[in-house]
Design a protein around this motif. Structure first.
Motif, mmCIF file in Angstrom:
data_model
loop_
_atom_site.group_PDB
_atom_site.id
_atom_site.type_symbol
_atom_site.label_atom_id
_atom_site.label_comp_id
_atom_site.label_asym_id
_atom_site.label_seq_id
_atom_site.Cartn_x
_atom_site.Cartn_y
_atom_site.Cartn_z
ATOM 1 N N PRO A 186 2.460 7.632 42.846
ATOM 2 C CA PRO A 186 1.112 7.229 43.298
ATOM 3 C C PRO A 186 0.781 5.754 43.044
ATOM 4 C CG PRO A 186 0.987 8.564 41.312
ATOM 5 C CD PRO A 186 2.409 8.621 41.762
ATOM 6 N N THR A 187 1.474 5.120 42.135
ATOM 7 C CA THR A 187 1.077 3.733 41.851
ATOM 8 C C THR A 187 2.167 2.721 42.158
ATOM 9 O OG1 THR A 187 1.799 3.863 39.560
ATOM 10 C CG2 THR A 187 -0.475 4.483 40.020
ATOM 11 N N THR A 188 3.329 3.187 42.587
ATOM 12 C CA THR A 188 4.404 2.244 42.903
ATOM 13 C C THR A 188 3.942 1.319 44.029
ATOM 14 O OG1 THR A 188 5.882 4.048 42.411
ATOM 15 C CG2 THR A 188 6.876 2.125 43.372
ATOM 16 N N ASP A 191 -0.429 -3.400 42.640
ATOM 17 C CA ASP A 191 -0.539 -4.371 41.562
ATOM 18 C C ASP A 191 -1.025 -3.713 40.277
ATOM 19 O OD1 ASP A 191 0.360 -6.694 42.672
ATOM 20 O OD2 ASP A 191 -1.495 -7.016 43.758
ATOM 21 N N ILE A 192 -0.738 -4.393 39.185
ATOM 22 C CA ILE A 192 -1.020 -3.818 37.865
ATOM 23 C C ILE A 192 -2.474 -3.390 37.716
ATOM 24 C CG2 ILE A 192 -1.019 -4.277 35.387
ATOM 25 C CD1 ILE A 192 1.190 -6.446 36.112
ATOM 26 N N LEU A 193 -3.377 -4.276 38.064
ATOM 27 C CA LEU A 193 -4.799 -3.948 37.852
ATOM 28 C C LEU A 193 -5.245 -2.849 38.817
ATOM 29 C CD1 LEU A 193 -6.137 -7.547 37.241
ATOM 30 C CD2 LEU A 193 -5.752 -5.754 35.560
ATOM 31 N N THR A 194 -4.634 -2.827 40.009
ATOM 32 C CA THR A 194 -4.932 -1.752 40.958
ATOM 33 C C THR A 194 -4.377 -0.427 40.437
ATOM 34 O OG1 THR A 194 -4.587 -3.440 42.617
ATOM 35 C CG2 THR A 194 -4.901 -1.223 43.403
ATOM 36 N N GLN A 195 -3.167 -0.491 39.885
ATOM 37 C CA GLN A 195 -2.564 0.704 39.279
ATOM 38 C C GLN A 195 -3.483 1.291 38.227
ATOM 39 O OE1 GLN A 195 1.282 0.454 37.464
ATOM 40 N NE2 GLN A 195 2.216 -0.509 39.236
ATOM 41 N N ARG A 196 -4.000 0.415 37.400
ATOM 42 C CA ARG A 196 -4.890 0.871 36.329
ATOM 43 C C ARG A 196 -6.098 1.581 36.936
ATOM 44 N NH1 ARG A 196 -5.220 3.300 32.187
ATOM 45 N NH2 ARG A 196 -3.432 2.075 31.513
ATOM 46 N N ALA A 197 -6.655 0.991 37.969
ATOM 47 C CA ALA A 197 -7.825 1.611 38.598
ATOM 48 C C ALA A 197 -7.473 2.998 39.129
ATOM 49 C CB ALA A 197 -8.338 0.722 39.728
ATOM 50 N N ILE A 198 -6.300 3.127 39.741
ATOM 51 C CA ILE A 198 -5.876 4.428 40.286
ATOM 52 C C ILE A 198 -5.707 5.446 39.157
ATOM 53 C CG2 ILE A 198 -4.053 5.641 41.540
ATOM 54 C CD1 ILE A 198 -5.316 3.816 43.427
ATOM 55 N N ILE A 199 -5.066 5.020 38.091
ATOM 56 C CA ILE A 199 -4.851 5.939 36.960
ATOM 57 C C ILE A 199 -6.195 6.433 36.438
ATOM 58 C CG2 ILE A 199 -4.001 6.122 34.587
ATOM 59 C CD1 ILE A 199 -1.914 3.981 35.304
ATOM 60 N N ASP A 200 -7.102 5.513 36.221
ATOM 61 C CA ASP A 200 -8.418 5.896 35.678
ATOM 62 C C ASP A 200 -9.146 6.854 36.620
ATOM 63 O OD1 ASP A 200 -7.800 4.326 33.590
ATOM 64 O OD2 ASP A 200 -9.149 2.673 34.098
ATOM 65 N N LEU C 253 -4.477 -7.988 32.185
ATOM 66 C CA LEU C 253 -3.216 -7.437 32.672
ATOM 67 C C LEU C 253 -2.562 -6.569 31.616
ATOM 68 C CD1 LEU C 253 -1.060 -10.116 34.527
ATOM 69 C CD2 LEU C 253 -2.151 -8.089 35.451
ATOM 70 N N LEU C 254 -2.444 -7.132 30.416
ATOM 71 C CA LEU C 254 -1.749 -6.416 29.349
ATOM 72 C C LEU C 254 -2.460 -5.121 28.991
ATOM 73 C CD1 LEU C 254 -0.654 -9.471 27.294
ATOM 74 C CD2 LEU C 254 0.863 -7.662 28.081
ATOM 75 N N SER C 255 -3.763 -5.149 29.014
ATOM 76 C CA SER C 255 -4.478 -3.931 28.642
ATOM 77 C C SER C 255 -4.343 -2.864 29.724
ATOM 78 C CB SER C 255 -5.951 -4.231 28.390
ATOM 79 O OG SER C 255 -6.695 -4.061 29.561
ATOM 80 N N ALA C 256 -4.038 -3.291 30.943
ATOM 81 C CA ALA C 256 -3.980 -2.336 32.045
ATOM 82 C C ALA C 256 -2.648 -1.611 32.134
ATOM 83 C CB ALA C 256 -4.243 -3.058 33.367
ATOM 84 N N ILE C 257 -1.631 -2.156 31.510
ATOM 85 C CA ILE C 257 -0.293 -1.589 31.695
ATOM 86 C C ILE C 257 -0.093 -0.380 30.787
ATOM 87 C CG2 ILE C 257 2.179 -2.069 31.485
ATOM 88 C CD1 ILE C 257 1.412 -5.034 31.997
ATOM 89 N N PRO C 258 0.273 0.776 31.361
ATOM 90 C CA PRO C 258 0.535 1.933 30.506
ATOM 91 C C PRO C 258 1.807 1.739 29.677
ATOM 92 C CG PRO C 258 0.626 2.510 32.862
ATOM 93 C CD PRO C 258 0.472 1.043 32.778
ATOM 94 N N SER C 275 -14.978 -6.572 38.554
ATOM 95 C CA SER C 275 -14.764 -6.181 39.942
ATOM 96 C C SER C 275 -13.286 -5.877 40.125
ATOM 97 C CB SER C 275 -15.189 -7.303 40.883
ATOM 98 O OG SER C 275 -14.500 -7.173 42.105
ATOM 99 N N GLU C 276 -12.996 -4.886 40.958
ATOM 100 C CA GLU C 276 -11.585 -4.570 41.191
ATOM 101 C C GLU C 276 -11.048 -5.265 42.437
ATOM 102 O OE1 GLU C 276 -11.867 -0.373 40.858
ATOM 103 O OE2 GLU C 276 -11.820 -0.565 38.688
ATOM 104 N N ASP C 277 -11.907 -5.918 43.172
ATOM 105 C CA ASP C 277 -11.459 -6.559 44.402
ATOM 106 C C ASP C 277 -10.817 -7.906 44.115
ATOM 107 O OD1 ASP C 277 -12.437 -4.455 45.878
ATOM 108 O OD2 ASP C 277 -14.445 -5.342 45.976
ATOM 109 N N ILE C 278 -9.612 -8.060 44.638
ATOM 110 C CA ILE C 278 -8.938 -9.347 44.505
ATOM 111 C C ILE C 278 -9.445 -10.259 45.614
ATOM 112 C CG2 ILE C 278 -6.699 -10.486 44.453
ATOM 113 C CD1 ILE C 278 -5.542 -7.647 43.804
ATOM 114 N N PRO C 279 -9.948 -11.432 45.272
ATOM 115 C CA PRO C 279 -10.445 -12.328 46.331
ATOM 116 C C PRO C 279 -9.312 -12.714 47.277
ATOM 117 C CG PRO C 279 -11.020 -13.161 44.154
ATOM 118 C CD PRO C 279 -10.076 -12.029 43.956
#
Lengths: 339, 355, 339
Positions: A186-188, A191-200, C253-258, C275-279
């Motif tokens: 599901p997260t492959t 991006d990292i921050l997007t992955q985090r959002a999906i997980i949450d 970034l680091l906090s988001a990585i499982p 915000s989760e939106d990347i400009p």
């Protein structure tokens, strides 16, 4: 506990018929999935994790065939064998009972239809024709995945970013309140921050709606975070199955241990990593005995001769290995449960 | 710390650039230019053909009425509104001047007949015949192309693909000839002579059953010929397009969502697979106007194509120019239509075109 | 300090798409020291791949200069330019796409050898190709050398493309996501092999990845540059970047990585972005590009001017963050607003 059993997979084998012969894509896979549980199928490409999941919604490619086994699905006290459903009942079963969210949501939506039309389509296919109701439910679910619901529903797919599409697909996935949601990587590719959002979002949705998850991943970290149960698959076979803590802290199979030793960890200093030697096996002509033995550091003559049973080691923790004690010894001091 | 770099710089010709950036305006300018270039080219090309209308007519008179060259020439010159001694440039500017006033001029060989009237007499037949054929061919092609793609690599697909390839490989006039020879001459399914022209000349044109039946009867064979000549292309194009659409994730996911086969085929596969074909269709509409000279000649079908052929043999410059101008405008216009249509059908294009 | 082998001086790169100009890289200053491990890390659209292409001469910068061994590459001519191009090689993400499927491994690899006149005869070429395949661990060589790419596994293919990059005896190899498509169990062996090549062949590696954990493993003794929307936001020694980063983006970034450790990943402190939106690159926010998402955003400061990369306090880090470089520290935006 038995009351909460949603999916009981028993001894499923699947072959692919290709020019060179039969590929044993999945061999004697068994597991039970309970309500609200998240089972992670961990393994490398070709380990059969996607194949087995596709069989649950009968969407295997035409060259593939289920040769043995049952997949018993229970809803409201009634149990059916998924493999015996006819085409029309299967169509109804898909998405309403078991939704599968495929890898790469980039292309998951029909580019010429607005998102709301695709929600309506899905509902209508399952006999839910009240557009207003569907619309309201969609609004609610999109809010749950932290999107701006009105905007998303009125958009065409290309107007959404990759992460937004993935979240929209998750919302669509639970539109009909399925009991089982299968997530393929599901997260492959996100991006990292997007992955985090999906997980949450996934965790929150599961908590709120109470469905069970089967998720397929090669990402151990994701499994550690999301799963309650983990199954390790190698060369089409399930080699270890246990709770997430058992798999990560008390692993019994050399392959599981090998995977754990080959992933870098951010929270500590310099990593001492080792790679599993060799290459994944040829599935048409797999090694004799335990299929992992040519790559295994603990293998003995017996391993090449006889295939170990996938059997209970303790409690619900199952493993297919002749020498789990060697693994226990090898992992001493590598890492432990914090508590 | 650094400030953001200033981005906008005024350039001397920015207003020209602005015009150029307006998509619609640019398309119109390009189209006008194209039409002008083509009519100029045609103008000189037709005059480069050996002979001129007067010489052709003079030869005709000499042969048919046994006149001397002198007599024939005088008669021809007095009948035709054409002065062969005028320079090409003079003729060209005269012609362009007329065109700008919306006048296609008069026919050289049929004095007093306006070119536009002639065109309007023949054009409807061609549009009817070729247009219907195109539509039929397109629909059949979509249908069989999709069937082939759905059953790809099965015997159905093989059969359809082979037939499509054969139909596509042989030009339409060969099919026309074969129809005439095999069905008409050998098998005698119909009398070739009866089917000449666009309708039975003994009938009075009007909304009578007999007339309409006759019109369809006469158009049937040319339509069949056109369809045979083009349907192969549409089948193969649709097959390719459908095959790639079937491999798309959203089709797979639509199945996983439990959508009915009918809905998937129409809204998910069909709609996406036919997108590129509609563009091709729009482009082809341009060619409807011209029709096929050979096919119309073959069936003695009095459309614009056979009229063009006649005007070429007569070296009727103004008529040729008029017809070719029509065809040019139709092709250019249908290309614009194709662009427009595509942006209507595909939301992805719609948005990027707007912003 | 030694003279850098490659150096970016104020390099910017933009692409034109229709009427819009997309600034993909802006004002990058970066030195690659001989034999160092340097990782460029960031999410999609951060410019890491473009940087790699500029390093290898596949793209020219729109402005700024690239120096190779102290000489401006744009002024190099003839043999000097060839020397630069040969000395800096790139390995792409997808070995399937970068190897010609109709050529055998020998053909693919001997072509650059002949082209650069590094060998004269077929025998020499074959011997050299065999030697290189051995370097990348594809032994026995005779099993591989005459095969086509599709006959090899993903890991083997990636080794072939590494071997091919070595044909010109490069001094620098840019590895762009080179292991992200390789199975987990094999990734580490390929990374270890690259690290060994630095010792034995004296190759400097620039490693481009979105995976911070992999970057950490690879460049533990080197540096990581974190990029965001076309700029480097933080650069410094790997242990500091991964264990005690200062820049808000790196922290997020680091906090988001499982983590592949259930307890640690579940208890990991999460930084919630605003915000989760990347400009979009075409509509970059004024000031610091991260400010609309940054939890520590300071109105009137962060949205005014673009911060430049400056040394931070006593650490070895250099970072681009206005509040930090003004010594104001980080205060959460929301909490301060409430107070």
């Amino acid at each position: 506990m038995e009351d909460n059993l949603v999916l009981s997979v028993q001894d499923v084998s699947i072959i692919y018929q290709v020019a060179r012969g039969n590929v044993k894509a999945t061999n004697n896979v068994s597991f039970d999935l309970y309500k609200g549980e998240a089972l992670a199928l961990i393994g490398e490409s070709g380990s059969g994790k996607t194949t087995v999941s596709l069989s649950f919604i009968k969407m295997l490619p035409s060259a593939a065939k289920v040769t043995t086994g049952k997949a018993l699905y229970t809803r409201e006290g009634k149990t059916v064998n998924i493999f015996e459903l006819n085409e029309e009942r299967m169509r109804a079963f898909r998405w309403q009972d078991c939704a599968m969210v495929f890898q790469g949501a980039q292309n998951a939506f029909n580019p010429v239809l607005k998102i709301k039309e695709q929600f309506f389509d899905t509902a209508k296919a399952h006999g839910w024709r009240k557009r207003k109701e569907v619309y309201d439910r969609a609004l609610e679910l999109l809010k749950l995945v932290r999107l701006d619901p009105e905007r998303v529903l009125e958009s065409y797919p290309h107007e959404l970013s990759g992460g937004m599409k993935q979240r929209t697909l998750l919302a669509l996935g639970v539109l009909l309140d399925p009991q089982v949601v299968i997530l393929d990587e599901p997260t492959t590719a996100l991006d990292i921050l997007t992955q985090r959002a999906i997980i949450d979002v996934l965790k929150e949705m599961q908590g709120r709606l109470g469905f069970s998850i089967i998720f397929i991943s090669h990402d151990l970290a994701l499994a550690a975070e999301m799963a309650s149960q983990v199954a390790t698959m190698y060369a089409g076979e399930m080699v270890e199955l246990g709770t997430v803590d058992e798999i990560f802290y008390e692993s019994l199979h050399p392959y599981t241990l090998g995977l754990l030793q080959s992933v870098p960890r951010l929270e500590r200093g310099q990593d001492e990593l080792t790679s599993i030697k060799g290459n994944p096996p040829d599935l048409i002509d797999p090694p004799s005995g335990c299929k992992f033995h040519p790559r295994c550091d603990f293998a003995e003559a017996k391993c090449a001769e006889k295939k170990p049973e996938f059997a209970t080691y303790e409690k619900e923790h199952k493993v297919a290995c002749w020498f789990p004690e060697k693994v226990i010894e090898a992992r001493q001091g590598l890492w432990e449960k914090a508590s | 710390m650094q400030a953001l770099p200033a981005k906008s710089q005024t350039q001397p010709f920015s207003f020209l650039e602005k015009i150029w950036r307006n998509y619609t305006l640019r398309t119109v300018i390009q189209s006008i230019f194209t039409v002008w270039a083509v009519i100029t080219f045609i103008f000189f090309l037709v005059r480069l053909m050996p002979g001129n209308p007067i010489e052709i007519y003079v030869n005709y008179l000499i042969n048919s009425e046994n006149l001397t060259y002198e007599q024939a020439y005088n008669r021809a010159a007095s009948q035709f509104q054409f002065d062969p001694s005028a320079s090409w440039l003079e003729q060209y500017f005269g012609y362009i001047g007329q065109l700008l006033r919306g006048n296609l001029g008069e026919s050289i060989t049929s004095t007093g007949t306006k070119v536009i009237d002639q065109i309007m007499r023949f054009l409807p037949w061609t549009v009817f015949c070729v247009g219907l054929a195109l539509l039929l061919s397109f629909v059949l092609g979509m249908l069989f192309g999709m069937i082939a793609a759905y059953y790809r690599n099965s015997w159905i697909d093989n059969l359809i693909s082979i037939i499509a390839a054969i139909l596509g490989a042989v030009p339409d006039y060969i099919w026309g000839l074969m129809i005439i020879i095999i069905c008409g001459v050998q098998l005698k399914w119909f009398n070739v002579g009866d089917l000449r022209g666009t309708f039975d000349p003994s009938l009075q044109p009007g909304f009578t059953f007999a007339f309409i039946f006759s019109v369809i009867q006469h158009a049937l064979l040319p339509i069949l010929t056109y369809v045979m000549g083009t349907v192969g292309f549409w089948i193969l194009a649709m097959r390719g397009s459908t095959t790639s659409t079937l491999g798309e994730d959203y089709v797979n996911i639509a199945r996983a969502r439990g959508l009915s086969q009918g809905r998937i085929i129409t809204a998910y596969v069909g709609r996406n697979a036919s997108l590129p074909l509609f563009t091709l269709l729009a482009i082809n509409i341009g060619f409807v106007i011209g029709g096929s000279i050979i096919v119309e000649e073959l069936f003695v079908y009095k459309g614009l194509g056979s009229f063009l052929f006649w005007s070429i043999t007569q070296r009727d410059y103004t008529t040729m120019q008029g017809i070719l101008l029509m065809i040019t405008i139709a092709v250019v216009f249908s290309n614009m239509l194709a662009d427009l249509l595509y942006s209507r059908l595909d939301p992805r294009v719609r948005i990027s075109g707007d912003s | 300090m030694e003279e850098p082998i490659l150096e970016f001086k104020k390099i910017s790169r933009s692409f034109k798409k229709g009427r819009t100009v997309i600034p993909v890289l802006q004002d990058i200053d970066l030195q690659v020291q001989p034999l160092e491990y340097l990782c460029l890390v960031g999410e999609s659209g951060c410019g890491k791949t473009t940087s790699g292409k500029i390093l290898t001469g596949l793209l020219r910068p729109s402005s700024g200069q690239l120096f190779f061994e102290g000489r401006d590459v744009s002024t190099l001519k003839g043999a000097d330019y060839t020397h630069y191009r040969r000395s800096v090689q790139i390995i792409h993400q997808d070995p399937y796409a970068s190897l010609n499927p109709t050529h055998t491994i020998y053909n693919s690899m001997s072509f650059p050898l002949f082209r650069h006149k590094l060998v004269k005869t077929r025998e020499q070429a074959r011997a050299r190709v065999a030697e290189l395949l051995e370097v990348v661990g594809l032994t026995p060589v005779r099993d591989v050398i005459d095969k086509y790419p599709h006959q090899l596994s993903g890991g083997q293919r990636q080794r072939v493309s590494i071997a091919r990059a070595l044909t010109t005896q490069p001094k620098v190899i840019v590895a762009d996501e080179s292991v992200s498509m390789v199975d987990v169990s094999i990734r580490i062996s390929i990374l270890n092999m690259l690290m060994a090549m630095r010792e034995t062949l004296g190759v400097t590696f620039v490693f481009i990845t979105h995976d911070l954990a992999l970057a950490k493993y690879f460049a533990w003794k080197g540096r990581i540059a974190v990029m965001y929307l076309g700029r480097i936001v933080e650069i410094g020694p790997t242990p500091e970047i991964t264990l005690s980063p200062e820049h808000p983006y790196t922290k997020s970034l680091l906090s988001a990585i499982p983590e592949p450790d259930p307890d640690k990943t579940r208890t990991k402190e999460q930084i919630r972005l605003r915000s989760e939106d990347i400009p979009r690159l075409t509509e970059l926010p004024a000031g610091c590009s991260f400010h609309p998402r940054c939890p520590w955003f300071v109105p009137g400061l962060c949205d005014k001017s673009v911060p430049s990369l400056e040394p931070f306090a006593a650490s070895e880090l250099r970072l681009a963050c206005t509040p930090l470089s003004q010594g104001k520290g980080l205060n959460l935006f929301e909490t301060r607003n409430l107070a």
